[in-house]
Design a protein around this motif. Sequence first.
Motif, PDB file in Angstrom:
ATOM      1  N   GLY B 767       0.803  -1.216   0.000  1.00 23.85           N
ATOM      2  CA  GLY B 767       0.000   0.000   0.000  1.00 23.85           C
ATOM      3  C   GLY B 767       0.838   1.268   0.000  1.00 23.85           C
ATOM      4  N   PHE B 768       2.029   1.129   0.513  1.00 19.07           N
ATOM      5  CA  PHE B 768       2.905   2.288   0.607  1.00 19.07           C
ATOM      6  C   PHE B 768       3.187   2.872  -0.775  1.00 19.07           C
ATOM      7  CE2 PHE B 768       6.920   4.265   2.250  1.00 19.07           C
ATOM      8  CZ  PHE B 768       6.279   5.067   3.175  1.00 19.07           C
ATOM      9  N   THR B 770       1.307   2.580  -3.429  1.00 17.14           N
ATOM     10  CA  THR B 770       0.090   3.198  -3.950  1.00 17.14           C
ATOM     11  C   THR B 770      -0.101   4.592  -3.366  1.00 17.14           C
ATOM     12  OG1 THR B 770      -0.787   0.980  -3.931  1.00 17.14           O
ATOM     13  CG2 THR B 770      -2.342   2.755  -4.330  1.00 17.14           C
ATOM     14  N   LEU B 771       0.187   4.705  -2.067  1.00 21.15           N
ATOM     15  CA  LEU B 771       0.032   6.002  -1.405  1.00 21.15           C
ATOM     16  C   LEU B 771       0.800   7.075  -2.157  1.00 21.15           C
ATOM     17  CD1 LEU B 771      -1.058   7.479   1.072  1.00 21.15           C
ATOM     18  CD2 LEU B 771       1.043   6.884   2.253  1.00 21.15           C
TER      19      LEU B 771
END
Lengths: 141, 796
Positions: B767-768, B770-771
């Motif tokens: 997710g990092f 994507t952030l």
Amino acid sequence: MPKGSDIFLQNISKVVVFIILAFALYLFFTGHGSPGGGFIAGLMSAGALLLLALAFDIDTVRKVIPFDFKLITAIGLLIALCTGTGALFFGEPFLKHAFGYFQLPLLGKTELHTALIFDLGVYLAVVGVTMTILLTIGEDN
Amino acid sequence: MLHIAILIPFLWAALIPLMRWFSRIHAGWAVLPVPVAIFAYLISQMSQIGSGENIVVEIPWMPDLGINLSFVLDGWSLLFGLLISGIGALVVWYSMFYMGKRTDSIRNFYVYLLLFMGAMLGVVFSDNLMVLYGFWELTSIASFLLIAFWYRRERSRYGALKSMLITVFGGLAMFAGFNLLYAMTGTYSIREIAAQASELVDQPLFLPAMILVLLGAFTKSAQFPFHIWLPDAMEAPTPVSAYLHSATMVKAGLYLVARMSPIFAGATEWFWIVSLTGLVTLTYGSFKAIRQTDLKALLAYSTISQLGLIMSLLGVGSAAAFYTDADQVAWFGLATTAAVFHLINHAVFKGSLFMVVGIVDHETGTRDLRRLGGLMKLMPITSAIALIGSFSMAGLPPFSGFLSKEMFFTAMVHILEFDVLNAGSWMLLLPILAWIASVFTFVYSMILVFKTFGGKLKENTLDKKPHEASAGLLASPILLVSLAIVFAFMPNLLAYNLIDPAVAAIRGGGVDFESVHVSIHFWHGWTPELWMTIGVVLLGTLLYRTYTRFKLLDREWSNRDTLNRLYNGLLSLLENGGRRLTDLYMTGSVRHYLIYILIFFIAALCGTLVFSPDIRLGMDNYAPITFYEVALVVVMLATAAAVPFARSRVNAILFTGAVGYMVTALFLIFRAPDLALTQMIVETVSVVLFLLCFKFLPKLKSTKERPVFKWTNLLVAGGVGVTVTLIALASMGSSPFEPISTYFLNESYKSAGGKNVVNVILVDFRGFDTLFEIMVLGVASLGIFGLIKLGVQTTP
């Protein structure tokens, strides 16, 4: 495109935009289990709004969604960031997600997931970004 | 105490600007106590050094790197310390009367001078090579500042830059040499390196280290062919010329050569390089000095020549290192004693001569020999000082220069018996060169005195009526020339306390003072040296009478200085060449830069592929090829190939879009529904944006023409394609690791609760990324918004 020039397009759009938005909503919620997700849903929603802008004009879009799209991008980023930060309060590393199954009033047994909130951030950011770009270029003379 | 003596000038330099509160007092009065105190301290240490005890101070600075503030006071550094502080005090005194009190920049002058003094003391007292190097460069910087003191003059800036470039070039070479010494011995301490000297000679780095260190010494001491900066440094105020460019800084190279003698002496190369460079400098400098018309230029070349003399003596003195028998060591080592003695004499008479020239300049307004003459009656004291100084420089009795010149001849005659190197009759070159140079020295010394003070007064050419200088201005040179007489009659006073310890320090290895002691006398019988001096005087007088008739010595000729033109040519070659080279490749054309980048990319990757044995092209793990894949790829290739041939831009965009939709299809075939969805929408949006862009292109440039064909483009593009293909094939063949995708497939539902593995990776496992990708999108949209809404109105 001058206002009211294409009655067919305008009338069809009124219906189609909702279908597209509904499809985008479907893609968004189903993302975790089958193809879809925040990114595609965001692009799809932006596509619906673009259709609206083509059929009517940019002012209509602004009336329908009376927010600054840059603000929407910012809110999206903030939500994504907060989802990650929230994990820290439970002593977990940044962006650690949690999920569980709950009995909900209408839907029955449903899986609820913090990743969905993160995806909401992605969704809002993508909508904001796409609409900002298109509207900025569209309004430029 | 020793380290405080070095520190005081720096501390004092920081306080000098405060003198602006006392503007009625000349800032020099505040400076004067510093050199006087240091001089007094060093004098008080003389007896201890004379008894053979060295003073050592060591303060840790960077112990892990072997760099410590270690200072040693032995005979050799004591001699230099006395020169620096003693002549420093006299120069400060002299400059108080020479430089006007009202000048605003007078405090700058003393700050630079104190910086220089501290740096120079640091150079001579340092035992650590790195600390020595630091102080060494500080002397270069202080000298740069002092030469350009009158920075509004173009010549001053030229001279300062020139001296800076040459001495810093040498300094950096020396720095490299020091590090080579460290590489060989593992220590920066000069004494510890000298202790290992016998093991060094056979090391492969020995010769490079020696040459690099000598480069530093030769550039600083203005040896041929690096002497060219010194005449141009004469643009400095005269006290600076007297102090830096005759008595102290230019002797730093001599200091270094002598200091390094215990390490390098004994190597044949050292003997030849140092002696021959010194002799060539001696002859060349004395020859050039005759042709000067400016008094300071004459003194500059004279300094060059005298420094060459001392350098050659240091080289010849290293012959002693080839012998072990005490008598022979003393016999061949005489040259070292002569070097030390002449070093003292030179500092004394050259300092006084510079001050005399400063007085003449001050009182008449010119330094041009062609306008001067007949000042003897008007300035009797000044001319007496000049006479003594010049006669001492020429090597005439009864002045101290005579003694050192005799010892110089003695050493050069002795060296004929030096038989270790099998040089045979080539050795005869040394005394002959020395003798010729002495004749020239005699001639320019006579020119200096008699062209300035003798002859008729040319009053109409002078700006003001000359008169005798003030007592304050005369005090320093009088003191210096009286030293020249005192040293002449009582040389042994100097010998026991100063020269013997200095020679012992140069010789190194714990030589006791008795064995190096040579008593210096005026009269030593009818020796060959005496006949040589008589020959010098006779031929020199003859040459002085007639030198204007010789074509070779004609003044017009002196403007054509080959080495200076070489320096200027080299400098402009570097500047112009650098600019041309930059213009050659920095064309401003993005196409060219892309070609460089891509060619480098091809060369680096193909080179790696060719030269790495472990990389191979493998076809083992390939899946079978299906019909759909072949069909899609054929269509894709066709559309992609059509892009460069498209006649209009809109066609090119449409072809590109077609390739994008084909990719969507490929994603579908390879079962990546998320990618296919995203690809389709993104492709649509980008095609729309492209069309938007081209719709609004300026009319002028929207001419529809075929893309220009260039062979370079084709070759580079083809090369990149081939390279990337090869890399892809090689990466398929060489990957030795299991993919981690099995983990994602297994864990996606179990630990993340999602069945869409792609989405789970995007929002959960990674997710990092994507952030920050949505962050990138946000920044891009703000950028577009800024460009369009806030964009600068560019002129069409």
